[in-house]
Scaffold this motif. Structure first.
Motif, short mmCIF file in Angstrom:
data_model
loop_
_atom_site.label_atom_id
_atom_site.label_comp_id
_atom_site.label_asym_id
_atom_site.label_seq_id
_atom_site.Cartn_x
_atom_site.Cartn_y
_atom_site.Cartn_z
N ARG A 192 0.37 0.78 -3.33
CA ARG A 192 0.11 -0.42 -4.12
C ARG A 192 -1.38 -0.74 -4.12
O ARG A 192 -2.06 -0.52 -3.11
CB ARG A 192 0.85 -1.63 -3.52
CG ARG A 192 2.30 -1.74 -3.95
CD ARG A 192 2.96 -2.92 -3.27
NE ARG A 192 2.78 -2.88 -1.83
CZ ARG A 192 2.68 -3.97 -1.07
NH1 ARG A 192 2.74 -5.16 -1.61
NH2 ARG A 192 2.54 -3.84 0.24
N ARG A 231 -4.64 -2.92 -3.94
CA ARG A 231 -5.06 -4.15 -3.26
C ARG A 231 -5.87 -5.01 -4.23
O ARG A 231 -6.56 -4.48 -5.10
CB ARG A 231 -5.93 -3.82 -2.05
CG ARG A 231 -5.15 -3.24 -0.89
CD ARG A 231 -6.08 -2.72 0.18
NE ARG A 231 -6.72 -3.79 0.92
CZ ARG A 231 -7.64 -3.61 1.85
NH1 ARG A 231 -8.03 -2.38 2.14
NH2 ARG A 231 -8.18 -4.62 2.48
N LYS A 243 -6.45 0.78 -2.17
CA LYS A 243 -5.00 1.03 -2.20
C LYS A 243 -4.42 0.82 -0.82
O LYS A 243 -5.02 1.20 0.19
CB LYS A 243 -4.73 2.49 -2.61
CG LYS A 243 -4.30 2.66 -4.06
CD LYS A 243 -3.55 3.96 -4.27
CE LYS A 243 -4.46 5.16 -4.26
NZ LYS A 243 -3.79 6.35 -4.79
N GLU A 244 -3.22 0.25 -0.80
CA GLU A 244 -2.49 0.17 0.47
C GLU A 244 -1.95 1.55 0.81
O GLU A 244 -1.91 2.42 -0.03
CB GLU A 244 -1.31 -0.80 0.33
CG GLU A 244 -1.68 -2.20 -0.08
CD GLU A 244 -2.33 -3.00 1.04
OE1 GLU A 244 -2.51 -2.46 2.16
OE2 GLU A 244 -2.67 -4.17 0.80
N GLU A 245 -1.44 1.70 2.03
CA GLU A 245 -0.88 2.99 2.42
C GLU A 245 0.31 3.39 1.56
O GLU A 245 0.57 4.56 1.34
CB GLU A 245 -0.43 2.98 3.89
CG GLU A 245 -1.60 2.96 4.88
CD GLU A 245 -2.62 4.07 4.64
OE1 GLU A 245 -2.22 5.19 4.28
OE2 GLU A 245 -3.82 3.80 4.80
N ASP A 246 1.07 2.39 1.07
CA ASP A 246 2.25 2.73 0.27
C ASP A 246 1.90 2.94 -1.20
O ASP A 246 2.78 3.13 -2.02
CB ASP A 246 3.33 1.65 0.42
CG ASP A 246 2.84 0.29 -0.07
OD1 ASP A 246 3.56 -0.69 0.15
OD2 ASP A 246 1.75 0.22 -0.67
#
Lengths: 117, 459
Positions: free
Chosen positions: B142, B144, B137-140
């Protein structure tokens, strides 16, 4: 024995007398207020305190229409014109046929309390 | 602690006030309950709009040795929402009638809040760290594309700004036909009672689909109804004992060991009254609006319209002490009946427990009871010195560390300077809810829509 009890008993008695006087005063005040109330509202329930208040308290929150009333009113008004929203929008029962516009907007309080502001 | 109480009267000073300044009060903002938690660190308020606001006392600052920590907003949430019972054409208000805190067992805090029909257990927990460095997961948030991941890392917890979350953990519903007036947590910390006008139910904090009815005063024929339950509370130490008060001025003490249905009281507390002294108002003003056990459990206090009474649990036939809150209102009962003020439900509270180990078996050094009145006045009665004081919750006395000036109401005759006459009292400014910090001399006083915090002057 009475002599031995002396000032102690006398002090007690005046204390009790004082209380009695206060009580009598209180009763007189209350009775005067009661007379005022009865003068204003001669048809006030004979039974003091009691059932009327309690029943009102138990029925708190009763609102909007009763389907029985609604149907009775509808039947009564078969030949009359449907009344428009009366001045008393909150008491939507009895002869008045409610419409969604009549029911007061129920605002939910999804706004932050001012105490937290 | 040897110097506390006794000769030194507490000097109350304004500390803080919360809420809007404007006079135009929205219904939702009317405060309906105030309660400190067991440590006094948290202070909760409930309002007519169904919201709960919790304040937290800030840690004592070494440099601010002249005052105790201030209370700042910690959490706020919507506890109850308005409902409509279509079957009974009943509007169910979202107003929070009572909040009761559970003693703290772990990092989270728990409280019970109730409206007329439903009790909820809320968990208030802190989050001060969050995991970072996810692989997928990205920091926001979303996701990956997994094919782009070339190396793996171990996510770690990193500190974040404190977030306080409130979540409803239990909902205790559908057990009350009438309106809930009280909730009280048992000293076993597993069960609690909820009382409505005619019935009292016992719940287990873990179980929401069942409750036991322990008191039922509903008459077979409703025409025979003569009294309703006005308040109920568990004994602070005996988990089998509770009391409930009535609209007729009586208090019944019940023992749950005696039978499953506690319709027969173990003790009945009632002050005798000469029937020839009765007036139309007698019963109405004798209705008890609040009952509170003392911390020791030896005494209980009741509040009726004009007075506060202290009862010794060992003596049923009369209270041991009676304190007049606003006797001058007796000559105004007619108008108070007309404007419905005579039905106002004032609460009362004891000063915080000052039980220290050595003095456990002795009467407390300092025993004060507090209750509200009109015109934003509130009253305190010192049970040891027999002195009483009237203070006012007003923004005019706004300076911290300035001792509040005592108020006096002139009942009749010539009004002295600084006194206020009965006819000038504002009956819309009522103080129904007050609370005393469990350990310190800090009090929370609720006016219609503002919360005042007062502290004693520290030298």
């Amino acid at each position: 024995m009475a002599a031995l009890l002396g000032t102690g008993t006398r002090a007690e008695e005046t204390e009790q007398e004082k209380q009695d006087v206060q009580e009598k005063e209180a009763v007189t005040l209350e009775r005067a207020e009661e007379a005022k109330l009865k003068a204003k509202y001669p048809n006030l329930g004979q039974k003091p305190g009691g059932s009327d208040f309690l029943m009102k308290r138990l029925q708190k929150g009763q609102k909007y229409f009763d389907s029985g009333d609604y149907n009775m009113a509808k039947a009564k008004m078969k030949n009359k014109q449907l009344p428009s929203a009366g001045p008393d929008k909150n008491l939507v029962t009895g002869d008045h046929i409610p419409t969604p516009q009549d029911l007061p907007q129920r605002k939910s309080s999804l706004v932050t309390s001012k105490l937290a502001g | 602690f040897l110097g506390a109480g006794g000769g030194n009267d507490i000097q109350w000073c304004f500390s803080q006030v919360k809420g809007a300044v404007d006079d135009d009060v929205a219904e939702a903002d009317i405060i309906s309950t105030v309660e400190f938690n067991h440590s006094g660190e948290l202070l909760a308020t409930g309002d007519k709009g169904g919201r709960v606001v919790i304040f937290q006392q800030e840690q004592e600052n070494k440099s601010q040795s002249h005052s105790r920590g201030e209370y700042n907003v910690y959490s706020t949430f919507q506890s109850h929402e308005p409902e409509f019972d279509y079957l009974k054409s009943l509007e169910i208000e979202e107003k929070i009638n009572k909040i009761r805190w559970l003693p703290q067992k772990n990092a989270a805090q728990f409280l019970l809040s109730t409206n007329d029909k439903t009790i909820k257990l809320w968990k208030i927990s802190e989050r001060d760290k969050r995991p970072e460095g996810y692989n997928l997961k990205e920091e926001d948030g979303r996701y990956r594309d997994p094919t782009t991941v070339t190396t793996l890392r171990v996510p770690v917890f990193r500190p974040m700004d404190l977030m306080v979350e409130a979540s409803p953990r239990r909902i205790f519903a559908n057990a009350h036909t009438y309106h809930i007036n009280s909730i009280s947590i048992n000293s076993d910390y597993e069960t609690y009672l909820s009382a409505d006008d005619l019935r009292i139910n016992l719940w287990h904090l873990e179980i929401t689909d069942r409750s036991f009815n322990i008191v039922d005063i509903k008459p077979a024929n409703m025409e025979e109804l003569t009294e309703v339950i006005t308040a109920a509370e568990f004994h602070p130490n005996s988990c089998n004992t509770f009391v409930y008060s009535s609209s007729k001025g009586t208090i019944r003490l019940c023992d749950m060991r005696a039978s499953a249905l506690c319709d027969r009281h173990s003790k009945l507390f009632e002050e005798p009254e000469d029937p020839s002294n009765r007036s139309f108002f007698s019963e109405i003003i004798s209705s008890i609006s609040d009952v509170k056990f003392s911390h020791s459990g030896r005494y209980m206090m009741t509040r009726d319209y004009l007075s506060v009474k202290i009862w010794d649990l060992n003596m049923e036939n009369r209270p041991v002490e009676t304190y007049q809150v606003h006797e001058y209102l007796r000559s105004k009962l007619c108008s108070l009946y007309e404007n419905d003020c005579i039905f106002d439900k004032f609460e009362c509270c004891w000063n915080g427990s000052d039980r220290q180990l050595l003095t456990f078996f002795l009467p407390p050094l300092c025993s004060i009871v507090m209750t509200g009145s009109y015109n934003n006045f509130f009253r305190m009665f010192d049970r040891n010195t027999k002195r009483d004081i009237t203070l006012e919750a007003s923004r005019e006395n706004n300076k911290p560390r300035t001792v509040l000036k005592p108020r006096k109401v002139c009942a009749s005759g010539k009004r002295k300077k600084d006194e206020i006459s009965v006819d000038s009292l504002d009956f819309n400014k009522k103080i129904l809810h007050t609370a005393w910090h469990p350990k310190e001399n800090i009090i929370a006083v609720a006016t219609t829509n503002n919360l005042y915090i007062f502290q004693d002057k520290m030298n």
